[in-house]
Design a protein around this motif. Structure first.
Motif, mmCIF file in Angstrom:
data_model
loop_
_atom_site.group_PDB
_atom_site.id
_atom_site.type_symbol
_atom_site.label_atom_id
_atom_site.label_comp_id
_atom_site.label_asym_id
_atom_site.label_seq_id
_atom_site.Cartn_x
_atom_site.Cartn_y
_atom_site.Cartn_z
ATOM 1 N N ILE A 34 0.845 -1.188 0.000
ATOM 2 C CA ILE A 34 0.000 0.000 0.000
ATOM 3 C C ILE A 34 0.880 1.238 0.000
ATOM 4 O O ILE A 34 1.726 1.407 0.878
ATOM 5 C CB ILE A 34 -0.929 0.024 1.230
ATOM 6 C CG1 ILE A 34 -1.863 -1.180 1.209
ATOM 7 C CG2 ILE A 34 -1.745 1.321 1.252
ATOM 8 C CD1 ILE A 34 -2.768 -1.268 2.433
ATOM 9 N N GLU A 35 0.712 2.080 -0.997
ATOM 10 C CA GLU A 35 1.458 3.337 -1.058
ATOM 11 C C GLU A 35 0.653 4.353 -0.268
ATOM 12 O O GLU A 35 -0.471 4.679 -0.619
ATOM 13 C CB GLU A 35 1.609 3.782 -2.517
ATOM 14 C CG GLU A 35 2.869 4.584 -2.797
ATOM 15 C CD GLU A 35 3.053 5.731 -1.819
ATOM 16 O OE1 GLU A 35 4.046 5.723 -1.095
ATOM 17 O OE2 GLU A 35 2.196 6.623 -1.783
ATOM 18 N N TYR A 36 1.251 4.876 0.805
ATOM 19 C CA TYR A 36 0.483 5.666 1.756
ATOM 20 C C TYR A 36 0.233 7.106 1.321
ATOM 21 O O TYR A 36 -0.445 7.843 2.035
ATOM 22 C CB TYR A 36 1.169 5.635 3.124
ATOM 23 C CG TYR A 36 1.144 4.251 3.733
ATOM 24 C CD1 TYR A 36 -0.061 3.649 4.066
ATOM 25 C CD2 TYR A 36 2.321 3.534 3.937
ATOM 26 C CE1 TYR A 36 -0.105 2.382 4.602
ATOM 27 C CE2 TYR A 36 2.284 2.265 4.478
ATOM 28 C CZ TYR A 36 1.075 1.690 4.811
ATOM 29 O OH TYR A 36 1.039 0.424 5.328
ATOM 30 N N ALA A 37 0.762 7.522 0.170
ATOM 31 C CA ALA A 37 0.436 8.858 -0.324
ATOM 32 C C ALA A 37 -1.034 8.928 -0.710
ATOM 33 O O ALA A 37 -1.718 9.920 -0.462
ATOM 34 C CB ALA A 37 1.319 9.230 -1.513
ATOM 35 N N ASP A 38 -1.542 7.863 -1.353
ATOM 36 C CA ASP A 38 -2.961 7.859 -1.732
ATOM 37 C C ASP A 38 -3.620 6.498 -1.541
ATOM 38 O O ASP A 38 -4.679 6.228 -2.107
ATOM 39 C CB ASP A 38 -3.127 8.317 -3.174
ATOM 40 C CG ASP A 38 -2.481 7.380 -4.180
ATOM 41 O OD1 ASP A 38 -1.836 6.397 -3.734
ATOM 42 O OD2 ASP A 38 -2.601 7.620 -5.391
ATOM 43 N N SER A 43 6.462 -4.314 5.931
ATOM 44 C CA SER A 43 5.178 -4.150 6.599
ATOM 45 C C SER A 43 4.916 -2.708 7.026
ATOM 46 O O SER A 43 3.868 -2.424 7.606
ATOM 47 C CB SER A 43 5.105 -5.062 7.831
ATOM 48 O OG SER A 43 6.088 -4.688 8.792
ATOM 49 N N SER A 44 5.867 -1.805 6.739
ATOM 50 C CA SER A 44 5.737 -0.379 7.082
ATOM 51 C C SER A 44 5.484 -0.166 8.569
ATOM 52 O O SER A 44 4.548 0.522 8.973
ATOM 53 C CB SER A 44 4.625 0.278 6.247
ATOM 54 O OG SER A 44 4.910 0.195 4.873
ATOM 55 N N ILE A 68 8.254 2.740 1.366
ATOM 56 C CA ILE A 68 8.430 3.863 2.285
ATOM 57 C C ILE A 68 8.579 5.185 1.535
ATOM 58 O O ILE A 68 9.138 6.145 2.057
ATOM 59 C CB ILE A 68 9.648 3.628 3.206
ATOM 60 C CG1 ILE A 68 10.892 3.292 2.378
ATOM 61 C CG2 ILE A 68 9.355 2.499 4.183
ATOM 62 C CD1 ILE A 68 12.137 3.076 3.209
ATOM 63 N N ALA A 69 8.033 5.227 0.317
ATOM 64 C CA ALA A 69 8.150 6.431 -0.503
ATOM 65 C C ALA A 69 7.538 7.647 0.173
ATOM 66 O O ALA A 69 8.135 8.728 0.222
ATOM 67 C CB ALA A 69 7.490 6.199 -1.867
#
Length: 314
Positions: A18-22, A44-45, A91-92
């Protein structure tokens, strides 16, 4: 004897992150990490990893822009994010939040001790954004997180202690007439419009979901590196436009569903560059907040137009 390929135990896993920006689900091919707790935490961020990456991004960007090799902050953040994302794309967003905070100058953040406080504030704000999904999918989300942390750091600690001058919020004797020139202003707006449209087109036309932080940042970095050796007198203004445009292009296609929408949001954000130029001088996260202002202005205008059209049709 040759082993059967169907029974070979490869040390790779194909899954999604899951990319947490969107909150986009992005496919990835990664190594197995059952026995490596650090890699497992990254994949797992884990919150500790996210905070560490925010801090690292903040320190790296600040270091290479305010110390040797003294790169421009726009170029510095693009390099840091591109390197991090190329290694661990999960972690982008965290690297972006930290890098945008690290774009502060040594006037606003005088030394590494103050930078540590800024990194701590950015980590805390980012955890709130991450936990409660604040502004998910909005252009400029990461920069706005950094901008809030920057304001908390200077307005409540650095400025009251007289370490940083209050005049960084704006000098009434030197507003637009003393800072804005026609040609560099036009180039900033055009650069923002171009980068937002180009990065938006790449994301929209891709057959698979692309990391919304990685693609715009990489394109902005390429543009900056092409322009850097030319010695063009307005390179700084164009870099600022490329940076703001890339932040806009991180928005979800839920808000900007077409290339003209990305271009329009990039154009409005370019105008916001000029509007906010005399204020928040040398603040980390300012350009991200600028792109958020442009993004929300464009989305608000388009929704108002759509409502009026729907009212006429009824």
């Amino acid at each position: 004897a040759r082993s059967d390929a169907s029974t070979t135990d490869y040390n790779f896993v194909l899954d999604n992150y899951i990319e947490y920006a969107d909150n986009t689900h992005i496919p990835r091919l990664r190594g197995k990490a059952e026995r490596n707790k650090l890699l497992a935490a990254i994949h797992s961020s884990h919150w500790a990893v996210l905070c560490s990456i925010v801090t690292a991004g903040c320190f790296l960007t600040y270091a290479i822009s305010n110390h040797s090799p003294f790169l421009r902050a726009d170029l510095s953040q693009a390099i840091v994010i591109t390197v991090v994302v190329a290694t661990f794309p999960e972690i982008a967003a965290s690297s972006g939040a930290g890098a945008f905070a690290g774009m502060a100058s040594d006037v606003a953040i005088p030394n590494f001790a103050w930078l540590a406080l800024l990194a701590l504030a950015t980590s805390g704000v980012w955890m709130l954004f991450h936990r409660f999904k604040i502004l998910v999918g909005c252009g400029g989300r990461l920069g706005t997180c950094a901008f809030i942390a920057m304001n908390l750091t200077v307005a409540f600690v650095a400025m009251p202690s007289r370490t940083v001058p209050w005049s960084l919020y704006g000098d009434s004797n030197r507003l637009w007439s003393g800072r804005i020139e026609l040609v560099p202003s036009i180039l900033s707006v055009l650069s923002s419009t171009f980068l937002s449209a180009a990065a938006g087109a790449v994301r929209l036309k891709s057959e698979i979901p692309l990391n919304p932080v990685q693609a715009p940042t990489t394109m902005a970095l390429v543009c900056m590196l092409i322009l850097e050796p030319t010695g063009f007198v307005y390179t700084g203004q164009m870099d600022a436009g490329f940076a703001v445009g890339s932040f806009v292009a991180m928005a979800s296609d839920h808000y900007l569903p077409s290339i003209p929408d990305f271009a329009g949001a990039g154009f409005i954000s370019g105008l916001w560059i000029l509007l906010l130029d005399p204020f928040f001088i040398d603040f980390g996260g300012k350009k991200g907040f600028t792109s958020f202002c442009g993004f929300t202005t464009y989305v608000g205008i388009m929704r108002l137009v759509c409502r009026k059209r729907a009212g006429k049709d009824n």
